[in-house]
Design a protein around this motif. Structure first.
Motif, PDB file in Angstrom:
ATOM      1  N   PRO A  88      50.694 -14.783 -61.164  1.00 17.87           N
ATOM      2  CA  PRO A  88      49.405 -15.034 -61.823  1.00 17.87           C
ATOM      3  C   PRO A  88      48.264 -15.225 -60.818  1.00 17.87           C
ATOM      4  O   PRO A  88      48.402 -15.963 -59.833  1.00 17.87           O
ATOM      5  N   GLY A  89      47.166 -14.523 -61.060  1.00 11.45           N
ATOM      6  CA  GLY A  89      46.009 -14.579 -60.178  1.00 11.45           C
ATOM      7  C   GLY A  89      46.015 -13.539 -59.082  1.00 11.45           C
ATOM      8  O   GLY A  89      44.981 -13.303 -58.443  1.00 11.45           O
ATOM      9  N   ASP A  90      47.152 -12.909 -58.829  1.00 10.25           N
ATOM     10  CA  ASP A  90      47.238 -11.893 -57.784  1.00 10.25           C
ATOM     11  C   ASP A  90      46.698 -10.556 -58.278  1.00 10.25           C
ATOM     12  O   ASP A  90      46.885 -10.186 -59.433  1.00 10.25           O
ATOM     13  N   GLY A 122      48.354  -8.373 -67.873  1.00 10.90           N
ATOM     14  CA  GLY A 122      47.681  -7.926 -66.665  1.00 10.90           C
ATOM     15  C   GLY A 122      48.636  -7.202 -65.727  1.00 10.90           C
ATOM     16  O   GLY A 122      49.757  -6.855 -66.076  1.00 10.90           O
ATOM     17  N   GLY A 123      48.161  -6.982 -64.487  1.00 10.65           N
ATOM     18  CA  GLY A 123      48.980  -6.324 -63.480  1.00 10.65           C
ATOM     19  C   GLY A 123      49.100  -4.826 -63.632  1.00 10.65           C
ATOM     20  O   GLY A 123      49.976  -4.209 -63.012  1.00 10.65           O
ATOM     21  N   GLU A 124      48.196  -4.210 -64.419  1.00  9.35           N
ATOM     22  CA  GLU A 124      48.291  -2.761 -64.617  1.00  9.35           C
ATOM     23  C   GLU A 124      47.907  -2.004 -63.349  1.00  9.35           C
ATOM     24  O   GLU A 124      46.998  -2.388 -62.623  1.00  9.35           O
ATOM     25  N   PHE A 125      48.621  -0.929 -63.101  1.00  8.46           N
ATOM     26  CA  PHE A 125      48.292  -0.033 -61.994  1.00  8.46           C
ATOM     27  C   PHE A 125      47.176   0.907 -62.452  1.00  8.46           C
ATOM     28  O   PHE A 125      47.129   1.329 -63.609  1.00  8.46           O
ATOM     29  N   TYR A 126      46.256   1.251 -61.532  1.00  8.22           N
ATOM     30  CA  TYR A 126      45.176   2.166 -61.898  1.00  8.22           C
ATOM     31  C   TYR A 126      44.847   3.101 -60.741  1.00  8.22           C
ATOM     32  O   TYR A 126      45.136   2.800 -59.575  1.00  8.22           O
ATOM     33  N   VAL A 127      44.255   4.237 -61.102  1.00  6.85           N
ATOM     34  CA  VAL A 127      43.614   5.107 -60.121  1.00  6.85           C
ATOM     35  C   VAL A 127      42.172   5.300 -60.562  1.00  6.85           C
ATOM     36  O   VAL A 127      41.863   5.243 -61.751  1.00  6.85           O
ATOM     37  N   ASP A 128      41.297   5.490 -59.588  1.00  2.00           N
ATOM     38  CA  ASP A 128      39.882   5.735 -59.853  1.00  2.00           C
ATOM     39  C   ASP A 128      39.529   7.146 -59.403  1.00  2.00           C
ATOM     40  O   ASP A 128      39.915   7.565 -58.303  1.00  2.00           O
ATOM     41  N   THR A 129      38.800   7.860 -60.231  1.00  4.26           N
ATOM     42  CA  THR A 129      38.301   9.177 -59.857  1.00  4.26           C
ATOM     43  C   THR A 129      36.783   9.130 -59.763  1.00  4.26           C
ATOM     44  O   THR A 129      36.124   8.324 -60.435  1.00  4.26           O
ATOM     45  N   GLY A 196      44.677   0.770 -57.231  1.00  2.00           N
ATOM     46  CA  GLY A 196      44.839  -0.668 -57.074  1.00  2.00           C
ATOM     47  C   GLY A 196      45.651  -1.237 -58.220  1.00  2.00           C
ATOM     48  O   GLY A 196      46.211  -0.497 -59.037  1.00  2.00           O
ATOM     49  N   VAL A 197      45.710  -2.553 -58.291  1.00  2.00           N
ATOM     50  CA  VAL A 197      46.458  -3.260 -59.334  1.00  2.00           C
ATOM     51  C   VAL A 197      45.554  -4.327 -59.943  1.00  2.00           C
ATOM     52  O   VAL A 197      44.974  -5.144 -59.213  1.00  2.00           O
ATOM     53  N   GLU A 198      45.431  -4.302 -61.265  1.00  2.00           N
ATOM     54  CA  GLU A 198      44.627  -5.301 -61.966  1.00  2.00           C
ATOM     55  C   GLU A 198      45.243  -6.695 -61.793  1.00  2.00           C
ATOM     56  O   GLU A 198      46.431  -6.848 -61.486  1.00  2.00           O
ATOM     57  N   THR A 199      44.433  -7.724 -61.998  1.00  2.00           N
ATOM     58  CA  THR A 199      44.885  -9.102 -61.849  1.00  2.00           C
ATOM     59  C   THR A 199      46.032  -9.414 -62.805  1.00  2.00           C
ATOM     60  O   THR A 199      45.970  -9.090 -63.989  1.00  2.00           O
ATOM     61  N   VAL A 200      47.080 -10.029 -62.257  1.00  2.00           N
ATOM     62  CA  VAL A 200      48.184 -10.509 -63.096  1.00  2.00           C
ATOM     63  C   VAL A 200      47.708 -11.770 -63.818  1.00  2.00           C
ATOM     64  O   VAL A 200      47.296 -12.741 -63.175  1.00  2.00           O
ATOM     65  N   ARG A 201      47.715 -11.745 -65.140  1.00  2.00           N
ATOM     66  CA  ARG A 201      47.261 -12.897 -65.936  1.00  2.00           C
ATOM     67  C   ARG A 201      48.406 -13.844 -66.282  1.00  2.00           C
ATOM     68  O   ARG A 201      48.210 -15.055 -66.381  1.00  2.00           O
ATOM     69  N   GLU A 202      49.568 -13.270 -66.477  1.00  2.00           N
ATOM     70  CA  GLU A 202      50.714 -14.083 -66.875  1.00  2.00           C
ATOM     71  C   GLU A 202      51.996 -13.355 -66.488  1.00  2.00           C
ATOM     72  O   GLU A 202      52.090 -12.139 -66.608  1.00  2.00           O
ATOM     73  N   GLY A 203      52.990 -14.113 -66.003  1.00  2.00           N
ATOM     74  CA  GLY A 203      54.272 -13.508 -65.660  1.00  2.00           C
ATOM     75  C   GLY A 203      54.324 -13.026 -64.221  1.00  2.00           C
ATOM     76  O   GLY A 203      53.567 -13.479 -63.353  1.00  2.00           O
TER      77      GLY A 203
END
Length: 218
Positions: A88-90, A122-129, A196-203
């Protein structure tokens, strides 16, 4: 030769590991973490899993290679995997690895991210174009390169890089593509994509990452 579009592509490998393999990797990693007491100093820091884990993941890459080559035809091998553990928070801020030295051999084409365990929130992986010229250097592949002549090379912006470089990247308009792959799926993304990786909210988010190369790792 490596085509520029390979370094900007996204692909998925459903069923990359079987449920049995995933359970075995989890067990082996838990034992490894208990024995080594490794704790990441920062969210982007990883550790090298034990050989038994590497063998399972290498078998997954070998099975998936025909599917990988449909989108990344120049891929021939993978590097050893790294393990990442986020709570959480990472988060892992947007960054761009690039291809490294364009004249090096073997050459990094893409990367693979396999989520061993998804965070509860949270914690989703993403790419930006994006189409901004600011993302690119003036370097262009020549006749002796591993890349098709004329290939452009993106700037490298490390997630642990200089604050001014990260701020410059943050200021470039981009479109974010967030993934929620099914269990057991690996995401393959080109080496010149911002990600990048979105902020982990829980777990807890547990993931494994490797580089895909155009020749055997040295």
């Amino acid at each position: 030769m490596i085509h520029m579009t390979e370094t900007l592509a996204v692909h998925t490998l459903e069923g990359f590991l079987t449920p049995e393999e995933t359970a075995q990797v989890t067990k082996l990693l838990d034992e490894h973490l208990e024995a080594t007491r490794w704790v990441p100093a920062r969210p982007s820091e990883g550790t090298v899993p034990p050989e038994a884990v590497q063998e399972i993941l290498a078998a997954g890459i070998a099975r998936a290679l025909p599917a990988i080559r449909r989108v990344f035809p120049s891929v021939a091998a993978a590097t050893p995997w790294d393990y990442h553990d986020l709570g959480p928070g990472d988060r892992i801020d947007a960054h761009l690895h690039g291809v490294g030295e364009p004249d090096a051999r073997p050459q990094r084409v893409a990367r693979v991210a396999f989520h061993l365990q998804e965070a509860s929130r949270g914690g989703e992986f993403y790419v930006d174009t994006c189409s901004a010229e600011d993302l690119w250097t003036s370097r262009v592949a020549g006749s002796g390169s591993a890349f098709v002549p004329g290939t452009r090379f993106a700037r490298e912006v490390s997630h642990e890089g200089r604050p001014e470089d990260l701020a410059a990247l943050a200021g470039i308009p981009r479109t974010r593509w967030t993934s929620a792959p099914p269990a057991g799926t690996a995401v393959v993304y080109g080496a010149q994509l911002v990600h990048g990786v979105e902020t982990v909210r829980e777990g807890r988010l547990r993931k494994l990452i490797t580089n895909l190369l155009d020749g055997p790792a040295r």
